[in-house]
Design a protein around this motif. Structure first.
Motif, PDB file in Angstrom:
ATOM      1  N   GLN A 118       2.184 -69.706 -14.658  1.00 40.31           N
ATOM      2  CA  GLN A 118       3.489 -70.132 -14.176  1.00 40.31           C
ATOM      3  C   GLN A 118       4.217 -71.022 -15.166  1.00 40.31           C
ATOM      4  OE1 GLN A 118       3.939 -73.321 -11.536  1.00 40.31           O
ATOM      5  NE2 GLN A 118       1.777 -73.650 -11.244  1.00 40.31           N
ATOM      6  N   GLU A 119       3.534 -71.556 -16.171  1.00 43.53           N
ATOM      7  CA  GLU A 119       4.192 -72.434 -17.126  1.00 43.53           C
ATOM      8  C   GLU A 119       4.751 -71.681 -18.330  1.00 43.53           C
ATOM      9  OE1 GLU A 119       4.972 -75.542 -16.635  1.00 43.53           O
ATOM     10  OE2 GLU A 119       4.121 -75.285 -14.661  1.00 43.53           O
ATOM     11  N   ASN A 166       8.925 -64.067 -15.545  1.00 41.37           N
ATOM     12  CA  ASN A 166       8.770 -65.511 -15.375  1.00 41.37           C
ATOM     13  C   ASN A 166      10.114 -66.201 -15.583  1.00 41.37           C
ATOM     14  OD1 ASN A 166       5.923 -65.474 -15.001  1.00 41.37           O
ATOM     15  ND2 ASN A 166       5.727 -64.976 -17.161  1.00 41.37           N
ATOM     16  N   ASN A 172       0.123 -74.080  -6.605  1.00 43.12           N
ATOM     17  CA  ASN A 172       1.060 -73.606  -5.586  1.00 43.12           C
ATOM     18  C   ASN A 172       2.219 -74.579  -5.399  1.00 43.12           C
ATOM     19  OD1 ASN A 172      -0.386 -71.241  -5.001  1.00 43.12           O
ATOM     20  ND2 ASN A 172      -1.732 -72.315  -3.583  1.00 43.12           N
ATOM     21  N   TRP A 180       4.616 -74.177  -8.280  1.00 45.81           N
ATOM     22  CA  TRP A 180       5.392 -72.943  -8.130  1.00 45.81           C
ATOM     23  C   TRP A 180       6.510 -73.143  -7.106  1.00 45.81           C
ATOM     24  CZ3 TRP A 180       4.729 -68.503 -10.973  1.00 45.81           C
ATOM     25  CH2 TRP A 180       5.520 -67.409 -10.588  1.00 45.81           C
ATOM     26  N   ARG A 234       9.311 -75.182  -8.553  1.00 46.01           N
ATOM     27  CA  ARG A 234      10.153 -74.409  -9.470  1.00 46.01           C
ATOM     28  C   ARG A 234      11.096 -73.491  -8.699  1.00 46.01           C
ATOM     29  NH1 ARG A 234       6.584 -71.579 -13.890  1.00 46.01           N
ATOM     30  NH2 ARG A 234       8.608 -71.329 -14.907  1.00 46.01           N
ATOM     31  N   GLU A 235      10.609 -72.945  -7.573  1.00 43.45           N
ATOM     32  CA  GLU A 235      11.481 -72.111  -6.741  1.00 43.45           C
ATOM     33  C   GLU A 235      12.613 -72.941  -6.149  1.00 43.45           C
ATOM     34  OE1 GLU A 235       8.653 -68.509  -5.097  1.00 43.45           O
ATOM     35  OE2 GLU A 235       8.639 -70.411  -4.017  1.00 43.45           O
TER      36      GLU A 235
END
Length: 203
Positions: free
Chosen positions: A152-153, A162, A188, A191, A194-195
Motif C-alpha cells: 500500500q505504500e 495504487n 488496514n 489503508w 488513505r481512502e
C-alpha cells in the motif's frame, strides 16, 4: 496468493458455474478473512496462511443468517464445488478453512511468523502465472502489484492500481502507535486513512 487474481478467476468460474448470491457472499467473506489473517516474516514479506479460522458466530451475522444449519449447508456447497476445504475442531471450537486457489501455480510452504516466533504454512508462487494451461481461469493481471501481498505504500503507477494518496510520516507514526503489536491492523488502518484522504480531496 493474489487477491485480485483470485477474484477475477472466481467471476470467470462463476460464468460457467452459477451459485446463489449467499454462496458468493460466503466465498467473499472467507477470502476477506484469509486476507486479514496474513502474516509477515522477519524479512518483511507478507503471506496468506493456508489455513485460517472463521467462527460460525462471526460468519452468521455477516451473512444475515440466524439458523446455524443454513450456514453448515452453505459450507457444504462450497466444499462440494471445490472452492474450500474445512477441518472440524474436535472440541466444537472454530474449525480450519482452506481456500482452494484458482492459481494452480501456488504451493504451500512453511515460513516463520515474526510476531509469534512460530512457523506457519502459507501460499507462495511456485510457477509463474504466465505458464500456459496451468490455471485456465486465470486472466493475467498486468497491474503492478505483488504476487504475495500488495504494497500500500507504493507510489501511484500508470496502470492506475495504487492511486490512493500516501500518508505522511507523522500520520503513519500515529497509526502505528495505536496498533503497536498488530501489523495487520495497522496496515488496514493506514489503508482506510488513505481512502479517507482521497475522498476528502474530491470534495
Amino acid at each position: 496468493m493474489n487477491y485480485l487474481t483470485e477474484l477475477l478467476a472466481f467471476y470467470r468460474w462463476l460464468a460457467d458455474s452459477p451459485v446463489s448470491p449467499l454462496l458468493q457472499a460466503y466465498w467473499h467473506l472467507l477470502m476477506y478473512t484469509n486476507n486479514r489473517a496474513a502474516i509477515r516474516t522477519a524479512e518483511g514479506v507478507w503471506y496468506w496462511p493456508v489455513a485460517f479460522k472463521l467462527p460460525n458466530t462471526m460468519a452468521m451475522p455477516l451473512l444475515g443468517l440466524k439458523d446455524r444449519r443454513v450456514l453448515l449447508r452453505q459450507r457444504g456447497y462450497l466444499i462440494n464445488r471445490g472452492l474450500v476445504t474445512y477441518q472440524k475442531n474436535v472440541s466444537q471450537r472454530a474449525g480450519l478453512y482452506r481456500m482452494v486457489p484458482f492459481d494452480k501455480g501456488l504451493e504451500a510452504i512453511w515460513v516463520r511468523d515474526e510476531r509469534r516466533d512460530s512457523v506457519t504454512q502459507v501460499w507462495a508462487q511456485a510457477v509463474p502465472l504466465s505458464a500456459d494451461g496451468l490455471s485456465p481461469l486465470i486472466n493475467i493481471n498486468t497491474k503492478q502489484t505483488s504476487l504475495l501481498y500488495s504494497n500500500q505504500e507504493d507510489a501511484a503507477n500508470i496502470h492506475g492500481f495504487n492511486l490512493l494518496p500516501p500518508l505522511s510520516d507523522e500520520e503513519k507514526a500515529e497509526i502505528k502507535a495505536r496498533c503497536p503489536d498488530d501489523d495487520v491492523a495497522a496496515f488496514n488502518a493506514m489503508w482506510a486513512a488513505r481512502e479517507r484522504k482521497q475522498m476528502a480531496g474530491k470534495k
